[in-house]
Design a protein around this motif. Structure first.
Motif, short mmCIF file in Angstrom:
data_model
loop_
_atom_site.label_atom_id
_atom_site.label_comp_id
_atom_site.label_asym_id
_atom_site.label_seq_id
_atom_site.Cartn_x
_atom_site.Cartn_y
_atom_site.Cartn_z
N HIS A 78 -2.74 -2.73 8.27
CA HIS A 78 -2.30 -3.07 6.91
C HIS A 78 -3.50 -3.24 5.97
CE1 HIS A 78 -0.25 -5.04 3.59
NE2 HIS A 78 -1.10 -6.03 3.69
N GLY A 79 -4.50 -3.98 6.46
CA GLY A 79 -5.68 -4.22 5.62
C GLY A 79 -6.43 -2.94 5.30
N GLN A 80 -6.59 -2.09 6.32
CA GLN A 80 -7.30 -0.83 6.10
C GLN A 80 -6.56 0.08 5.12
OE1 GLN A 80 -7.50 0.23 10.24
NE2 GLN A 80 -9.67 -0.30 10.39
N LYS A 81 -5.22 0.03 5.19
CA LYS A 81 -4.44 0.82 4.22
C LYS A 81 -4.67 0.31 2.79
CE LYS A 81 -0.60 2.39 7.05
NZ LYS A 81 0.83 2.27 7.38
N GLN A 82 -4.78 -1.02 2.66
CA GLN A 82 -5.04 -1.57 1.33
C GLN A 82 -6.40 -1.10 0.81
OE1 GLN A 82 -2.65 -2.84 -0.20
NE2 GLN A 82 -1.84 -4.74 0.59
N TRP A 83 -7.39 -1.07 1.71
CA TRP A 83 -8.73 -0.61 1.28
C TRP A 83 -8.69 0.86 0.92
CZ3 TRP A 83 -10.91 -2.95 6.38
CH2 TRP A 83 -10.86 -4.35 6.30
N LEU A 84 -7.94 1.63 1.72
CA LEU A 84 -7.83 3.06 1.42
C LEU A 84 -7.20 3.26 0.04
CD1 LEU A 84 -8.04 6.05 2.03
CD2 LEU A 84 -5.93 5.89 3.38
N GLU A 85 -6.17 2.47 -0.24
CA GLU A 85 -5.53 2.65 -1.54
C GLU A 85 -6.47 2.25 -2.68
OE1 GLU A 85 -1.83 0.73 -2.38
OE2 GLU A 85 -1.45 2.15 -4.02
N ILE A 86 -7.26 1.20 -2.46
CA ILE A 86 -8.27 0.85 -3.47
C ILE A 86 -9.24 2.02 -3.62
CG2 ILE A 86 -10.22 -0.69 -4.01
CD1 ILE A 86 -8.58 -2.98 -2.74
N GLY A 87 -9.61 2.62 -2.49
CA GLY A 87 -10.49 3.79 -2.52
C GLY A 87 -9.89 4.95 -3.28
N MET A 88 -8.57 5.15 -3.12
CA MET A 88 -7.90 6.24 -3.82
C MET A 88 -7.94 6.02 -5.33
SD MET A 88 -4.82 6.60 -1.05
CE MET A 88 -3.75 7.78 -1.91
N LEU A 89 -7.88 4.74 -5.73
CA LEU A 89 -8.01 4.44 -7.16
C LEU A 89 -9.45 4.63 -7.61
CD1 LEU A 89 -5.72 1.27 -7.34
CD2 LEU A 89 -5.16 3.59 -8.06
N LEU A 90 -10.41 4.20 -6.77
CA LEU A 90 -11.83 4.36 -7.13
C LEU A 90 -12.21 5.82 -7.27
CD1 LEU A 90 -13.51 1.66 -4.85
CD2 LEU A 90 -13.03 1.52 -7.31
N PRO A 100 0.82 -1.20 0.00
CA PRO A 100 0.00 0.00 0.00
C PRO A 100 0.86 1.25 0.00
CG PRO A 100 -0.03 -1.02 2.18
CD PRO A 100 0.78 -1.90 1.29
N SER A 101 0.47 2.24 -0.80
CA SER A 101 1.17 3.51 -0.74
C SER A 101 0.14 4.61 -0.52
CB SER A 101 1.97 3.76 -2.02
OG SER A 101 1.13 3.80 -3.13
N VAL A 102 -0.03 4.96 0.74
CA VAL A 102 -0.95 6.03 1.12
C VAL A 102 -0.13 7.13 1.78
CG1 VAL A 102 -2.86 4.39 1.43
CG2 VAL A 102 -1.44 5.00 3.40
N TYR A 103 -0.72 8.31 1.92
CA TYR A 103 -0.02 9.40 2.60
C TYR A 103 -0.27 9.26 4.10
CZ TYR A 103 -0.19 11.30 -2.16
OH TYR A 103 -0.09 11.47 -3.52
N ASN A 104 0.71 8.66 4.78
CA ASN A 104 0.56 8.33 6.20
C ASN A 104 0.25 9.54 7.07
OD1 ASN A 104 0.90 5.52 6.26
ND2 ASN A 104 3.11 5.75 6.02
#
Ligand code: ADP
Ligand code: MG
Length: 260
Positions: A160-172, A100-104
Motif C-alpha cells: 500500500h505504501g509503495q503504491k502511494q509513493w508510486l502515485e506521488i511519483g506519477m504526479l511528479l 492510490p490509483s496506479v495501473y496494477n
C-alpha cells in the motif's frame, strides 16, 4: 494581503473564500498563502474543510465568494475559480487523493512513463518510443520515490505504501508547481510513514507542496509552517511548537484527536 507574505514569492493565494453546503459553512472566510517551494502542512479536526479547500483550489468545487489565484512564474495571476478541473491541472497543480490509483497490470517504470507530461496524441500507450530525456526523468523520479529497485515489478504487487509513493511519483513526472496531498500516511506502517515524510521533505524547494494530515507524529516529522483549519477558517498558523502549544488549537483539535 497578509503583510507577512507581501515580500515572498507566492504561488497560490486564497482570500475571503466562503463555501456553504445546504446552509452549512464548510469554508468560512478562508485566507491562505503558499510560497514557491514551500512545504505546508494543513491540520484540523474532521469536517474542518481541509478536503473542501483542496476541491476549491483544483476547480472541483466552486466557492460562493472569494478569490483563489495561481501566480504564474511570469507574473500573471490566474483566477482558479473560473477554470474546469483539467485546466487547473494543466497549469501545474496536481492532486493526490487518499486512495492510490496506479495501473496494477503495468510495471512501476511504465506507470511513470505513462504519466510523463507529453503532448496529447503523442503518447500512444506503451507503444510510445521513449526518448533519452524521458528515461532520465523517470530515473530521477524513481530515485525520489525510492522505488528504483522495483522498477520492473508490476505495480499491483507493491505494498500500500509503495503504491502511494508510486502515485506521488506519477504526479511528479508531470513536473507540477503545486502538489496537493491528502492524508498520504493513512493506512501505512510506521516505517512507510517515516519514508513518506522523507519523500515529502525532499520535494521542498522543488515544488510547492500542501499536505493534509491527521497523524501528529508524521506532522511533527515534516513540520515547517503549519496551518490549523477549524470550521472552515484558519485558526492558527506557525511552527509545530507554536501551534501544538496553542490553547485554542489544543481545545479544537489535539484534545479531540483520539476521536479522529
Ligand atoms: P475535512 O477534509 O477537513 O475532514 P471536508 O472538507 O471533507 O472536511 O468537509 C467539511 C464539511 O463540508 C463537512 O461537514 C462535510 O460534510 C461538508 N461537505 C463537504 N463536501 C460536501 C458536499 N459536496 N456536499 C455537502 N456537504 C459537503
Ligand atoms: Mg478530508
Amino acid at each position: 494581503m497578509n503583510p507577512l507574505y507581501r515580500d515572498t514569492n507566492l504561488v497560490l493565494s486564497a482570500e475571503g473564500v466562503h463555501r456553504s453546503f445546504d446552509g452549512f459553512k464548510a469554508i468560512n472566510d478562508l485566507n491562505f498563502y503558499l510560497s514557491e517551494g514551500e512545504l505546508r502542512t494543513v491540520i484540523g479536526p474532521n469536517g474542518a474543510g481541509k478536503s473542501t479547500f483542496m476541491d476549491i483550489i483544483t476547480g472541483r468545487t466552486r466557492p460562493d465568494e472569494g478569490t483563489v489565484k495561481f501566480h504564474e512564474s511570469d507574473g500573471h495571476d490566474i483566477d482558479l475559480t473560473k477554470l474546469p478541473e483539467y485546466k487547473v491541472n494543466r497549469l501545474g497543480i496536481a492532486r493526490k487523493f487518499q486512495t492510490p490509483s496506479v495501473y496494477n497490470q503495468h510495471s512501476v517504470f511504465d506507470n511513470l512513463l505513462l504519466s510523463l507530461n507529453r503532448p496529447r496524441g503523442v503518447m500512444k500507450g506503451l507503444f510510445y518510443k521513449m526518448t533519452k530525456d524521458d528515461r532520465e526523468e523517470i530515473e530521477e523520479v524513481l530515485e525520489t520515490i525510492r522505488l528504483h529497485d522495483r522498477r520492473d515489478e508490476l505495480a499491483g504487487f507493491l505494498s500500500h505504501g509503495q503504491k502511494q509513493w508510486l502515485e506521488i511519483g506519477m504526479l511528479l513526472a508531470q513536473k507540477p508547481r503545486v502538489l496537493l496531498v491528502d492524508e498520504p500516511a493513512a493506512g501505512m506502517s510506521d516505517e512507510e510513514t517515516e519514508r513518506t515524510g522523507e519523500l515529502l521533505l525532499s520535494l521542498e524547494g522543488k515544488h510547492s507542496v500542501v499536505v493534509v494530515e491527521h497523524d501528529m507524529e508524521f506532522v511533527r516529522q515534516i513540520a515547517r509552517r503549519i496551518t490549523v483549519l477549524h470550521q472552515g477558517h484558519v485558526l492558527k498558523e506557525g511552527s509545530f511548537d507554536h501551534v501544538s502549544n496553542d490553547p485554542e488549537v489544543k481545545e479544537v483539535y489535539l484534545g479531540r484527536q483520539a476521536h479522529g
